[in-house]
Every structure is written in structure tokens, then in C-alpha cells.
Scaffold this motif. Structure first.
Motif, PDB file in Angstrom:
ATOM      1  N   ARG A   5      32.691  42.986  44.814  1.00 24.86           N
ATOM      2  CA  ARG A   5      31.377  43.104  44.158  1.00 24.86           C
ATOM      3  C   ARG A   5      30.498  44.116  44.881  1.00 24.86           C
ATOM      4  O   ARG A   5      29.847  44.957  44.243  1.00 24.86           O
ATOM      5  N   PRO A  18      35.278  40.488  40.267  1.00 27.45           N
ATOM      6  CA  PRO A  18      34.272  41.168  39.442  1.00 27.45           C
ATOM      7  C   PRO A  18      34.880  42.408  38.788  1.00 27.45           C
ATOM      8  O   PRO A  18      35.872  42.957  39.264  1.00 27.45           O
ATOM      9  N   ASP A  44      31.838  39.058  35.768  1.00 22.71           N
ATOM     10  CA  ASP A  44      32.245  38.075  36.764  1.00 22.71           C
ATOM     11  C   ASP A  44      33.691  37.654  36.538  1.00 22.71           C
ATOM     12  O   ASP A  44      34.251  37.834  35.452  1.00 22.71           O
TER      13      ASP A  44
END
Length: 310
Positions: free
Chosen positions: A65, A102, A94
Motif C-alpha cells: 500500500r 491492495p 483493498d
């Protein structure tokens, strides 16, 4: 066939369900996987104007992420300087439905992915590459410096990786000649101030239309590095005459030019053996680039001095 031992599974059904759940505004759009030679992300076209990109290799979701957020910032910065279109980040998704990381949504760009040979003889395309490199080099580094130990830093940092490549390439490539070249490449001094670079100007990251450069993909690596790094584009895509034209237009001296060949060499050596079965297109790119380097008159003379080739 999986390209990596830690490769994740992602298919159209999972991608479609993730889009519907997390971005219902695009839930009715067609989602279809795009076949590419890419090795980092699985790419799906979403409707007419978007792509969804899913990292292919297992990793810590928090780290991924953070990396995707960093790449989005780099992409926006690249877009401010790039003389042709480049994708812009739209959203971050997500994990879900069995996919553990992610992922991102970006704008879709029209155009055909470039190939190692198709425009190798084109003066116009070579000039387009010159304009691209000039524009990227003109971007403000904002006091930042190269971070990491990969391509774009110290050539010596690649010694261990190159040793693996030489060992794995035995029987596939003329390893003695290639070792002789690397011994010369790694001794080239890095005497140039860092500039902003794309960092991965391979054919698969360039879009063309009617013989012209119309788009640049995968801009998440836009960052300060050795100015020679983006010269890999010349070795990946141009013949000798067009490489000479590009060098002349950019005003590259010997050290800068040969460091560009060194980065192309370092990249190509890893492609041939690693992707030989799982991604033949990338393996073939490595073969093409190494052939151009080995056949260059100056570099051919260097590699021919290897004891194993006499």
C-alpha cells in the motif's frame, strides 16, 4: 505458467467482483484481462477508460500500500513533464475475494505497445525518444537523490546479480564475452549529477501509433537516478544508426553513453534466462538487446578480448 515462485492468482472473475464491491460506480463496466509481457502486475481493462492493476508477487500488504501510494505520487509528477500521454492514478482498492494485496485503478491510454524491432530504423521515433529524455531530464529533482541499490545507482551493486545471471545463462548466451563486457562496464565512473528518470524504458512501457511515440506507461518509478539509465531505450529499440542519431542529439559523451549500455546490459541479462519459459516475449527482448550490445563495433572489440572467445 507462473512467472514467479510467489505469484498470486487473479482472474477476471475476482477482478470483476472487487470492482463491483469497492467501486460500484464502475460495477457495470466490462472487465477483461489484457495480455501483456509485463512481469509486475496483472492488468485488466475496465470499460473504455480505465485499467485495474494487481501486483503479481506475494508481499506485505502494508508495504505494498505504501509503495502504491508512492507510485501514484510519482505518476502525477511524471504527467507534469512528460511530452506525451501517461496514465494517471484514479483509485486504490483493498484486498478481497481471495486476492491479498491492495491494487490500483488508472486511466487507460490508446496506442499499441512498442516492440524491439518495429521502429528500430525510424528516424522519427528516435527523435521522439530524444524529446522524451530531454523532457524527463529537465524535471526538477527538488533536492532528492537516488534511493536504493538497483538500476540507476552504482553499477558495482549489480555484481552479485550479474554473477547469478552468468551462471544461469551458461549454454544460452556467450557467457565469456558477456563477462568481459561486464568487467568493462562496472569500471565506468559515475560522474554525472542525478536527473529525473523514468527508470524502465523498455518497449512494453511505450505506446506508439502511426510510427510515433504517443504514450509512456508505468510511471511509478519516476525518480532521481543516473542520467544514463533512460538511455536503455536506445539499446532496447533502435538499430546502430538510429542509436548514433539519438546520442548525437542528446550530446552524450563516451562515459554517459556506455553507462547507458551497461544498464541495458544489466537489465537484459536477467530477462533471457529468468523468463525463458514463463514469459518468452521478455526473454526475447533480452536476447535482442544483448545482440545489439555485442554487435556494436566498440563493444564487440571489448568482448572479443575475453580468453574464452579467442
Amino acid at each position: 505458467m507462473a512467472m514467479h515462485d510467489d505469484e498470486l492468482h487473479i482472474d477476471e472473475q475476482i477482478a470483476r467482483r472487487l470492482m463491483i464491491d469497492q467501486f460500484p460506480e464502475w460495477g457495470l463496466e466490462c472487465v477483461r484481462r489484457i495480455k501483456t509481457d509485463g512481469t509486475v502486475n496483472a492488468i485488466f481493462r475496465v470499460g473504455a477508460g480505465l485499467t485495474a492493476r494487481f501486483p503479481l508477487r506475494s508481499a506485505d500488504p502494508t508495504v505494498v500500500r505504501d509503495e502504491l501510494a508512492r507510485e501514484a505520487t510519482a505518476m502525477r509528477e511524471l504527467a507534469a513533464y512528460c511530452p506525451v500521454a501517461t496514465p494517471t492514478p484514479v483509485a486504490m482498492g483493498d484486498p478481497g475475494h481471495g486476492y491479498p494485496l491492495p491494487w490500483t485503478v488508472q486511466t487507460w491510454l490508446p496506442g499499441a505497445v512498442a516492440a524491439p524491432h518495429d521502429l528500430a530504423h525510424s528516424e522519427v521515433f528516435a527523435h521522439d525518444l530524444v524529446n522524451l529524455l530531454r523532457a524527463l531530464r529537465a524535471a526538477d529533482t527538488k533536492g532528492r537523490h537516488f534511493a536504493g541499490s538497483g538500476r540507476g545507482g552504482d553499477l558495482h551493486d549489480s555484481d552479485a546479480w550479474m554473477e547469478i545471471c552468468f551462471r544461469e545463462s551458461d549454454g544460452l548466451l556467450p557467457v565469456d564475452r558477456l563477462r568481459a563486457l561486464w568487467a568493462e562496464f562496472r569500471s565506468l565512473p559515475n560522474v554525472f549529477p542525478e536527473v529525473m528518470t523514468h527508470g524502465d524504458l523498455i518497449p512494453g512501457n511505450l505506446l506508439v501509433e502511426n510510427g510515433r511515440l504517443v504514450g509512456v506507461l508505468d510511471g511509478g518509478g519516476f525518480a532521481p537516478a543516473d542520467p544514463s539509465l533512460d538511455l536503455v531505450a536506445a539499446w532496447h529499440m533502435l538499430d546502430g544508426e538510429r542509436r548514433s542519431d539519438l546520442r548525437s542529439e542528446l550530446g552524450c559523451g563516451d562515459v554517459e553513453w556506455w553507462r547507458g549500455a551497461a544498464w541495458a546490459f544489466q537489465q537484459a541479462m536477467g530477462l533471457v534466462w529468468y523468463y525463458r519459459e514463463a514469459n518468452p516475449g521478455m526473454s526475447a527482448l533480452g536476447q535482442t538487446t544483448l545482440a545489439r550490445i555485442l554487435n556494436d563495433p566498440v563493444l564487440s572489440a571489448i568482448s572479443s578480448t575475453s580468453p574464452g572467445t579467442r
